[in-house]
Design a protein around this motif. Structure first.
Motif, short mmCIF file in Angstrom:
data_model
loop_
_atom_site.label_atom_id
_atom_site.label_comp_id
_atom_site.label_asym_id
_atom_site.label_seq_id
_atom_site.Cartn_x
_atom_site.Cartn_y
_atom_site.Cartn_z
N MET A 1 56.76 23.38 45.75
CA MET A 1 55.46 23.80 45.25
C MET A 1 55.67 24.93 44.24
O MET A 1 56.41 25.87 44.51
N PHE A 2 55.01 24.82 43.10
CA PHE A 2 55.11 25.84 42.05
C PHE A 2 53.76 26.53 41.89
O PHE A 2 52.72 25.86 41.87
N PHE A 3 53.78 27.84 41.80
CA PHE A 3 52.56 28.63 41.61
C PHE A 3 52.71 29.47 40.35
O PHE A 3 53.80 29.92 40.02
N ARG A 4 51.61 29.67 39.68
CA ARG A 4 51.59 30.47 38.47
C ARG A 4 50.38 31.39 38.54
O ARG A 4 49.27 30.92 38.81
N PRO A 5 50.54 32.71 38.29
CA PRO A 5 49.39 33.60 38.29
C PRO A 5 48.36 33.14 37.27
O PRO A 5 48.70 32.67 36.18
N TYR A 6 47.10 33.27 37.62
CA TYR A 6 46.03 32.86 36.72
C TYR A 6 45.88 33.86 35.58
O TYR A 6 45.86 35.07 35.81
N ASP B 1 45.21 43.11 32.99
CA ASP B 1 46.46 43.29 32.25
C ASP B 1 47.55 42.58 33.04
O ASP B 1 47.25 41.84 33.97
N GLU B 2 48.81 42.80 32.68
CA GLU B 2 49.87 42.03 33.34
C GLU B 2 50.08 42.43 34.80
O GLU B 2 50.69 41.70 35.56
N ARG B 3 49.53 43.57 35.24
CA ARG B 3 49.74 44.02 36.62
C ARG B 3 48.47 44.06 37.46
O ARG B 3 48.51 43.86 38.66
N LYS B 4 47.34 44.39 36.84
CA LYS B 4 46.09 44.59 37.59
C LYS B 4 44.97 43.71 37.05
O LYS B 4 44.97 43.33 35.88
N VAL B 5 44.00 43.44 37.92
CA VAL B 5 42.77 42.76 37.52
C VAL B 5 41.62 43.58 38.11
O VAL B 5 41.69 44.02 39.25
N THR B 6 40.60 43.83 37.29
CA THR B 6 39.42 44.54 37.75
C THR B 6 38.28 43.55 37.84
O THR B 6 37.95 42.88 36.85
N PHE C 1 46.47 38.74 42.23
CA PHE C 1 46.64 38.02 43.48
C PHE C 1 46.16 36.58 43.42
O PHE C 1 46.41 35.83 44.36
N CYS C 2 45.47 36.17 42.39
CA CYS C 2 44.87 34.84 42.34
C CYS C 2 45.76 33.82 41.64
O CYS C 2 46.42 34.14 40.66
N TYR C 3 45.67 32.61 42.13
CA TYR C 3 46.37 31.48 41.54
C TYR C 3 45.35 30.38 41.33
O TYR C 3 44.52 30.11 42.19
N PHE C 4 45.37 29.74 40.18
CA PHE C 4 44.38 28.74 39.81
C PHE C 4 44.51 27.47 40.63
O PHE C 4 45.60 26.95 40.81
N ILE C 5 43.38 26.98 41.15
CA ILE C 5 43.37 25.73 41.91
C ILE C 5 42.56 24.67 41.18
O ILE C 5 43.04 23.59 40.92
N GLU C 6 41.31 24.96 40.83
CA GLU C 6 40.48 23.99 40.11
C GLU C 6 39.33 24.70 39.42
O GLU C 6 39.03 25.84 39.71
N GLU C 7 38.69 24.02 38.50
CA GLU C 7 37.53 24.53 37.79
C GLU C 7 36.43 23.49 37.95
O GLU C 7 36.67 22.30 37.78
#
Length: 81
Positions: free
Chosen positions: A6-11, A36-41, A56-62
Protein backbone atom coordinates in the motif's frame (compact mmCIF):
# COMPACT_ATOMS: atom_id res chain seq x y z
CA UNK A 1 9.62 -11.64 -4.86
CA UNK A 2 6.80 -9.22 -5.25
CA UNK A 3 4.37 -8.43 -2.41
CA UNK A 4 1.16 -6.45 -2.20
CA UNK A 5 2.15 -2.97 -0.95
CA UNK A 6 0.00 0.00 0.00
CA UNK A 7 1.35 3.43 -0.95
CA UNK A 8 0.29 6.65 0.77
CA UNK A 9 1.00 10.22 -0.24
CA UNK A 10 0.31 13.33 1.89
CA UNK A 11 -2.51 15.39 0.45
CA UNK A 12 -1.34 18.70 -1.16
CA UNK A 13 -3.61 21.10 0.76
CA UNK A 14 -4.38 24.55 -0.71
CA UNK A 15 -5.97 27.48 1.14
CA UNK A 16 -9.72 27.72 0.60
CA UNK A 17 -10.31 23.99 0.08
CA UNK A 18 -13.36 22.54 1.82
CA UNK A 19 -12.58 19.15 3.33
CA UNK A 20 -14.38 16.50 5.39
CA UNK A 21 -12.37 14.21 7.68
CA UNK A 22 -14.34 11.01 8.17
CA UNK A 23 -12.69 9.53 11.27
CA UNK A 24 -10.45 10.35 14.23
CA UNK A 25 -10.21 13.22 16.70
CA UNK A 26 -10.34 15.87 13.93
CA UNK A 27 -13.38 14.40 12.15
CA UNK A 28 -15.85 16.75 10.54
CA UNK A 29 -15.93 19.66 8.10
CA UNK A 30 -13.03 22.09 7.76
CA UNK A 31 -11.77 24.87 5.49
CA UNK A 32 -8.04 24.94 4.79
CA UNK A 33 -6.83 28.33 6.07
CA UNK A 34 -3.10 27.80 5.37
CA UNK A 35 -0.65 25.04 4.54
CA UNK A 36 3.08 24.55 4.17
CA UNK A 37 5.32 21.49 3.90
CA UNK A 38 5.06 20.78 7.66
CA UNK A 39 1.79 22.24 8.99
CA UNK A 40 -1.82 22.67 7.92
CA UNK A 41 -4.15 25.22 9.51
CA UNK A 42 -7.83 24.28 9.43
CA UNK A 43 -10.83 26.52 10.22
CA UNK A 44 -14.19 25.26 11.46
CA UNK A 45 -16.86 26.54 9.01
CA UNK A 46 -19.39 26.93 11.85
CA UNK A 47 -17.45 28.38 14.81
CA UNK A 48 -14.61 30.00 12.82
CA UNK A 49 -11.99 28.60 15.22
CA UNK A 50 -8.62 27.73 13.63
CA UNK A 51 -6.17 24.98 14.53
CA UNK A 52 -2.65 24.34 13.18
CA UNK A 53 -1.49 20.71 13.12
CA UNK A 54 1.36 18.71 11.66
CA UNK A 55 0.21 17.31 8.31
CA UNK A 56 -1.85 14.18 8.86
CA UNK A 57 -4.32 13.71 5.99
CA UNK A 58 -4.06 11.39 3.04
CA UNK A 59 -6.39 11.66 0.04
CA UNK A 60 -9.01 8.93 -0.37
CA UNK A 61 -11.73 10.28 -2.68
CA UNK A 62 -13.50 13.44 -3.83
CA UNK A 63 -17.31 13.62 -4.09
CA UNK A 64 -20.23 16.06 -3.98
CA UNK A 65 -21.53 16.59 -0.43
CA UNK A 66 -23.39 19.17 1.71
CA UNK A 67 -20.94 21.59 3.37
CA UNK A 68 -20.96 22.06 6.25
CA UNK A 69 -22.88 18.87 6.97
CA UNK A 70 -26.03 19.19 9.07
CA UNK A 71 -24.46 16.71 11.49
CA UNK A 72 -21.38 18.93 12.09
CA UNK A 73 -20.49 18.80 15.84
CA UNK A 74 -20.43 22.63 16.14
CA UNK A 75 -23.79 23.10 14.39
CA UNK A 76 -26.36 24.75 16.70
CA UNK A 77 -29.25 22.47 17.59
CA UNK A 78 -32.74 23.84 16.96
CA UNK A 79 -35.04 22.62 19.70
CA UNK A 80 -38.77 23.05 19.24
CA UNK A 81 -41.37 22.33 21.88
Amino acid sequence: MSERVMFFRPYPFAPGQKIHIEEGPRQGDWVVAAADERKVTLRCPVSGREFAWDRFCYFIEEREAEFPARSHPAMPINLTV
